[in-house]
Write an enzyme that holds these catalytic residues in place. Structure first.
Site, PDB file in Angstrom:
ATOM      1  CG  ASP A 164      -0.195   0.138   2.540  1.00 44.91           C
ATOM      2  OD1 ASP A 164       0.927  -0.399   2.636  1.00 44.91           O
ATOM      3  OD2 ASP A 164      -0.714   0.777   3.475  1.00 44.91           O
ATOM      4  CG  HIS A 480      -1.830  -7.190  -1.946  1.00 36.49           C
ATOM      5  ND1 HIS A 480      -3.056  -7.285  -2.560  1.00 36.49           N
ATOM      6  CD2 HIS A 480      -1.909  -6.096  -1.145  1.00 36.49           C
ATOM      7  CE1 HIS A 480      -3.842  -6.313  -2.149  1.00 36.49           C
ATOM      8  NE2 HIS A 480      -3.164  -5.562  -1.295  1.00 36.49           N
ATOM      9  CG  ASP A 526       3.778 -15.541  -6.678  1.00 32.82           C
ATOM     10  OD1 ASP A 526       3.615 -14.409  -6.186  1.00 32.82           O
ATOM     11  OD2 ASP A 526       4.480 -15.756  -7.684  1.00 32.82           O
ATOM     12  CD  GLU A 535       0.308  -5.399   1.992  1.00 37.21           C
ATOM     13  OE1 GLU A 535      -0.638  -5.898   2.614  1.00 37.21           O
ATOM     14  OE2 GLU A 535       0.499  -4.174   1.918  1.00 37.21           O
TER      15      GLU A 535
HETATM   16  O1  9MR Z   1       1.183  -6.822   9.365  1.00 33.77           O
HETATM   17  C1  9MR Z   1      -0.154  -6.463   9.710  1.00 33.77           C
HETATM   18  C2  9MR Z   1      -0.913  -7.674  10.179  1.00 33.77           C
HETATM   19  O2  9MR Z   1      -0.350  -8.190  11.354  1.00 33.77           O
HETATM   20  C3  9MR Z   1      -2.375  -7.312  10.406  1.00 33.77           C
HETATM   21  O3  9MR Z   1      -3.094  -8.455  10.755  1.00 33.77           O
HETATM   22  C4  9MR Z   1      -2.936  -6.695   9.128  1.00 33.77           C
HETATM   23  C5  9MR Z   1      -4.388  -6.317   9.221  1.00 33.77           C
HETATM   24  O4  9MR Z   1      -4.580  -5.261  10.075  1.00 33.77           O
HETATM   25  O5  9MR Z   1      -2.173  -5.556   8.794  1.00 33.77           O
HETATM   26  C6  9MR Z   1      -0.822  -5.837   8.514  1.00 33.77           C
HETATM   27  O6  9MR Z   1      -0.154  -4.690   8.238  1.00 33.77           O
HETATM   28  C7  9MR Z   1      -0.437  -4.064   7.027  1.00 33.77           C
HETATM   29  C8  9MR Z   1      -0.741  -2.615   7.356  1.00 33.77           C
HETATM   30  O7  9MR Z   1      -1.926  -2.543   8.089  1.00 33.77           O
HETATM   31  C9  9MR Z   1      -0.780  -1.736   6.133  1.00 33.77           C
HETATM   32  N1  9MR Z   1       0.369  -1.906   5.309  1.00 33.77           N
HETATM   33  C10 9MR Z   1       0.622  -3.306   4.933  1.00 33.77           C
HETATM   34  C11 9MR Z   1       0.798  -4.151   6.147  1.00 33.77           C
HETATM   35  C12 9MR Z   1       1.195  -5.586   5.799  1.00 33.77           C
HETATM   36  O8  9MR Z   1       0.165  -6.338   5.274  1.00 33.77           O
END
Ligand code: 9MR
Ligand code: ZN
Length: 553
Positions: A164, A480, A526, A535
């Site tokens: 993101d 992602h 993947d 991600e």
């Molecule tokens: O790493 C985070 C994971 O532990 C949480 O369960 C998830 C949902 O809230 O969010 C992950 O962090 C993401 C963050 O919120 C936004 N940027 C990408 C992160 C990795 O997926």
């Protein structure tokens, strides 16, 4: 009966067909080496590039591995020391190619580090550095405060957090901490590194050039009174467009005590690191750190962060800030030697939080590392902290011994970003080994477990994938990750670490794709859609950089 008829059918949802697994980047000549075989092979042969057999042996059965559901055996390749390119053959199955040599980790190390450059926000990624992944300047419009839309601030710069385009203070601080401690502990490895990023030639090693880009953004996240804003993002995640096409309003969301403490900690740490290159920058970092710390002292209650209703960008919520405050006080003590920081550190150390955790929500381990590497303070405390790292390494080593794959996580720990757990466990092994090596009665014997975590990351795992884009024959290529998708370049931006298997399958696509009873280590695809499996994130890259540096040192 043929060996191949003994085993259970290959799960159809796995798009890989591997049954002989290796670290696809390779192995250092003197390291322990092994291939994992998921059928009852009676014999294995190693062939070189010409197909000539050059090593062979009998695999050792290891029984059923719970996390993968596979019955595995191991081929010990440790005797293979001659530099070269090889494959392992067992039954009718052939592994991916791997190398043996002193330089096998360097390309991987460089890609992992260069990945931070590819995450840069607020500047053009010029073709000269970014090649086919070049793109225009992004997210340079002023952001407005969520709490007061009339106030706008310049918070441009830094690294996109992940797939993101958000930029989050605590995630940034943790990522920087992994890199800074890598640099502090293994400077010689970073001094040898030469990646193609702007700002060179420079007195500074590449890691510090790249981290400064993030730090300069981080400094902009501090409010006039010392507190630090939790994040800057749009209200909703952007669609899968290039960053320069994401022109939605940017918001600076409220301050939190966790963000403020992590900021205080990492800027103090940075001030000690940058001092010898740029004293004015170091002074400025320390001033900002002290301002954040003073604010924390005036605001002793925990201030967490929650998303406002309707906002769907990252939360990075925490439940307590004792560990964050401990880290801040410890770093400021190490940076200044001032008694007030030491007494606060000693007060907080008695609170109940992990003293070895290395992020993201739990950061006590960085405070411990600060004290241990600094070596000042009470011998009893330093001794206790060293023992905690060593004991944790012992416990993790036991988990590795039970795992057919050498993985340091138990079957119930395959959650979102499980690769981070693998990698920070790898850091624990390296740290414990380092501490033991430097103490008189120490017993450094954890290196091989650290290497196992890298082997897992680079292909010795039940998915068969190397979880680092651009590293290995079969590596993740469809993470992602917005630019990786939107740039229309088939080959993915290299060096990005995928989150890895997540047995909770927390996105609709994963839940649709994978049967419910999929073994935890195989809960992976993947696939761009699978944000809870595939991600990438800066704080998944940074412990990988640390781990490889530790292994290279
Ligand atoms: O790493 C985070 C994971 O532990 C949480 O369960 C998830 C949902 O809230 O969010 C992950 O962090 C993401 C963050 O919120 C936004 N940027 C990408 C992160 C990795 O997926
Ligand atoms: Zn951007």
């Amino acid at each position: 009966m043929n060996n191949d008829e003994l085993e259970s059918p290959r799960p159809e949802h796995l798009d890989t067909v591997e049954r002989v697994f290796v670290n696809q980047a390779g192995y250092l000549p003197d390291d322990e080496k092994y291939a994992v075989i998921t059928f009852p092979a009676t014999y294995f042969t190693v062939v070189d590039e010409k197909g000539t057999a050059c090593f062979s042996g009998i695999p050792i059965p290891c029984g059923r591995d719970e996390a993968s559901g596979d019955s595995v055996c191991r081929a010990d390749l440790s005797g293979l020391r001659l530099p070269g390119k090889y494959r392992v053959i067992a039954g009718k199955e052939v592994s991916h190619e791997f190398s043996v040599g002193d330089d096998v980790y360097q390309p991987c190390f460089d890609k992992l580090m260069k990945a931070f450059y590819f995450q840069r926000c607020g500047c053009e990624l010029k073709e000269r550095f970014a090649g086919m992944w070049a793109h225009k300047k992004c997210h340079t419009s002023t952001a407005i405060l969520w709490e007061n839309n009339k106030i706008s601030v310049d918070v441009s710069g830094g690294w996109h957090d992940a797939g993101d385009y958000g930029r989050y203070t605590t995630a940034a601080a943790v990522s920087l901490a992994h890199l800074f401690y890598g640099w502090k502990m293994f400077p010689e490895v970073f001094l040898r590194q030469d990646i193609d990023i702007p700002g060179k030639p420079s007195d500074m090693p590449d890691v510090l050039i790249e981290c400064r880009y993030e730090l300069e953004w981080l400094l902009k996240m501090q409010r006039f009174d010392g507190a630090v804003w939790h994040k800057v993002t749009t209200f909703k995640h952007a669609p899968f467009i290039m960053p320069e096409d994401d022109n939605e309003q940017l918001y600076v969301f409220p301050v939190s005590s966790s963000a403020t403490a992590d900021f205080a900690a990492v800027t103090a740490l940075a001030s000690t690191i940058y001092r010898r290159y740029d004293a004015r920058f170091a002074d400025w970092l320390l001033k900002c750190s002290e301002a954040a710390y003073d604010w924390l002292e005036k605001n002793p209650a925990f201030i967490g962060f929650q998303n406002p209703e309707g906002c769907d960008t990252g939360v990075y919520g925490e439940h307590s800030d004792a560990d964050n405050r401990f880290w801040a006080a410890a770093e400021l003590y190490c940076a200044t030697g001032e008694e007030k920081y030491y007494s606060r550190t000693m007060e907080l150390i008695n609170r109940d939080f992990s003293k070895t955790a290395l992020g993201t929500a739990s950061v006590g381990g960085f405070g411990s590392l600060a004290l241990l590497l600094h070596g000042r303070g009470s011998a009893a405390v330093l001794n206790m902290l060293q023992k905690l790292f060593v004991r944790q390494a012992e416990e993790l080593a036991e988990i590795c011994e039970k795992s057919g794959w050498g993985a340091s996580i138990t079957p119930d720990q395959y959650f979102w970003g499980s690769n981070m757990k693998i990698l920070t466990n790898g850091m624990i092994f390296i740290i414990a080994d380092h501490l033991e090596r430097n103490s008189l009665s120490g017993n450094p014997h954890f290196r091989k477990y650290a290497a196992m975590q890298l082997n897992y990351l680079l292909g010795t795992n039940a998915t068969g994938y190397s979880f680092v884009t651009g590293v290995g024959d079969l590596c993740v290529n469809y993470p992602h990750h917005r630019p990786a998708f939107a740039d229309r370049v088939e080959e993915c931006i290299p060096g990005l670490v995928s989150g890895g298997p997540n047995s909770r399958m927390e996105d609709n696509y994963a839940a649709m794709l994978l049967p419910k009873d999929t073994p935890p280590m195989k809960c992976f695809s993947d696939n761009t859609e699978c944000y809870s499996l595939n991600e990438t994130a800066i704080y998944w890259n940074s412990p990988a950089v640390f781990l490889v540096a530790g292994l290279l040192s």
